[in-house]
Motif scaffolding. Sequence first.
Motif, PDB file in Angstrom:
ATOM      1  N   ALA A  53       0.843  -1.202   0.000  1.00 54.07           N
ATOM      2  CA  ALA A  53       0.000   0.000   0.000  1.00 54.07           C
ATOM      3  C   ALA A  53       0.877   1.251   0.000  1.00 54.07           C
ATOM      4  O   ALA A  53       0.574   2.240  -0.680  1.00 54.07           O
ATOM      5  CB  ALA A  53      -0.927  -0.004   1.217  1.00 54.07           C
ATOM      6  N   ALA A  54       1.964   1.205   0.755  1.00 59.59           N
ATOM      7  CA  ALA A  54       2.896   2.335   0.764  1.00 59.59           C
ATOM      8  C   ALA A  54       3.514   2.536  -0.614  1.00 59.59           C
ATOM      9  O   ALA A  54       3.681   3.674  -1.074  1.00 59.59           O
ATOM     10  CB  ALA A  54       3.981   2.095   1.811  1.00 59.59           C
ATOM     11  N   GLN A  55       3.851   1.444  -1.288  1.00 60.16           N
ATOM     12  CA  GLN A  55       4.408   1.543  -2.638  1.00 60.16           C
ATOM     13  C   GLN A  55       3.374   2.124  -3.603  1.00 60.16           C
ATOM     14  O   GLN A  55       3.702   2.928  -4.489  1.00 60.16           O
ATOM     15  CB  GLN A  55       4.844   0.155  -3.131  1.00 60.16           C
ATOM     16  N   ALA A  56       2.122   1.695  -3.448  1.00 59.92           N
ATOM     17  CA  ALA A  56       1.054   2.213  -4.308  1.00 59.92           C
ATOM     18  C   ALA A  56       0.909   3.715  -4.143  1.00 59.92           C
ATOM     19  O   ALA A  56       0.790   4.462  -5.127  1.00 59.92           O
ATOM     20  CB  ALA A  56      -0.264   1.506  -3.965  1.00 59.92           C
ATOM     21  N   GLN A  57       0.927   4.178  -2.911  1.00 62.12           N
ATOM     22  CA  GLN A  57       0.776   5.604  -2.645  1.00 62.12           C
ATOM     23  C   GLN A  57       2.000   6.375  -3.120  1.00 62.12           C
ATOM     24  O   GLN A  57       1.884   7.521  -3.564  1.00 62.12           O
ATOM     25  CB  GLN A  57       0.532   5.829  -1.148  1.00 62.12           C
ATOM     26  N   HIS A  58       3.154   5.761  -3.051  1.00 65.61           N
ATOM     27  CA  HIS A  58       4.374   6.383  -3.571  1.00 65.61           C
ATOM     28  C   HIS A  58       4.213   6.652  -5.069  1.00 65.61           C
ATOM     29  O   HIS A  58       4.524   7.746  -5.558  1.00 65.61           O
ATOM     30  CB  HIS A  58       5.566   5.464  -3.311  1.00 65.61           C
ATOM     31  N   LEU A  59       3.706   5.667  -5.800  1.00 64.33           N
ATOM     32  CA  LEU A  59       3.536   5.822  -7.245  1.00 64.33           C
ATOM     33  C   LEU A  59       2.555   6.935  -7.575  1.00 64.33           C
ATOM     34  O   LEU A  59       2.836   7.796  -8.428  1.00 64.33           O
ATOM     35  CB  LEU A  59       3.054   4.498  -7.848  1.00 64.33           C
ATOM     36  N   THR A  60       1.397   6.942  -6.927  1.00 61.59           N
ATOM     37  CA  THR A  60       0.411   7.970  -7.256  1.00 61.59           C
ATOM     38  C   THR A  60       0.904   9.361  -6.886  1.00 61.59           C
ATOM     39  O   THR A  60       0.610  10.335  -7.589  1.00 61.59           O
ATOM     40  CB  THR A  60      -0.932   7.690  -6.563  1.00 61.59           C
ATOM     41  N   ALA A  61       1.680   9.468  -5.811  1.00 61.49           N
ATOM     42  CA  ALA A  61       2.233  10.769  -5.437  1.00 61.49           C
ATOM     43  C   ALA A  61       3.168  11.304  -6.517  1.00 61.49           C
ATOM     44  O   ALA A  61       3.180  12.516  -6.809  1.00 61.49           O
ATOM     45  CB  ALA A  61       2.983  10.654  -4.106  1.00 61.49           C
ATOM     46  N   GLU A  62       3.951  10.426  -7.124  1.00 63.70           N
ATOM     47  CA  GLU A  62       4.882  10.852  -8.177  1.00 63.70           C
ATOM     48  C   GLU A  62       4.130  11.323  -9.418  1.00 63.70           C
ATOM     49  O   GLU A  62       4.598  12.198 -10.143  1.00 63.70           O
ATOM     50  CB  GLU A  62       5.808   9.689  -8.559  1.00 63.70           C
TER      51      GLU A  62
END
Length: 211
Positions: A53-62
Amino acid sequence: MNTATDTTHCDDLMTALTVFREDAARVHRWGGTLAAHLADGSRLLVAGNGGSAAQAQHLTAELVGRYRADRPPFSALALHADTSATTAIANDYGVQEIFARQVGAHGRGGDLLMLLSTSGASANLLVAATEAHRLGMTVWALTGPAPNPLQAAADDALSVRADSTATVQELHLVAVHMLCESFDSAIERHTARPRRSPARQHWAVTGKERP
């Protein structure tokens, strides 16, 4: 007992990274496809559990913010980030529906869904993939070693060959950054294309000169 100088973790990561390099072309292709879809007004939905989930949010933030250079924002949603919706869905429909119901709410045909799972067996991600396909969305997966159920359920999957969950997560982050770099490059090429004049655009569509 491991000591502070034990490099086993680093050694495992380096070994897995060497194998992972073989998938660089796949990530580059995803970046170009993602740029084409998002530049055309489509949306990226992303989901994962725990560290994923943290990785998913990292991607959308970028994508909504920026990766390196400044560029326009693009539509990308991490489905776990709305805690009120997520907990309400879990309470009313069950944990397996927390992503699928949001895909049904936010997804449209032509959108993309990326699912991240180190095991590749998370039930809530598999149900989300089914819902995305029902809507005509494309499903990508970042998983641990193949074969696994999520890899089989996705339209395309990058499956990291590593025994350690930590190593899989670390290489998922590498994939996220590579995807963003490829996405930005494709967007830059897209915006750099010379635009046709209205008259030439009209001729290209109709075969007739504009009056």
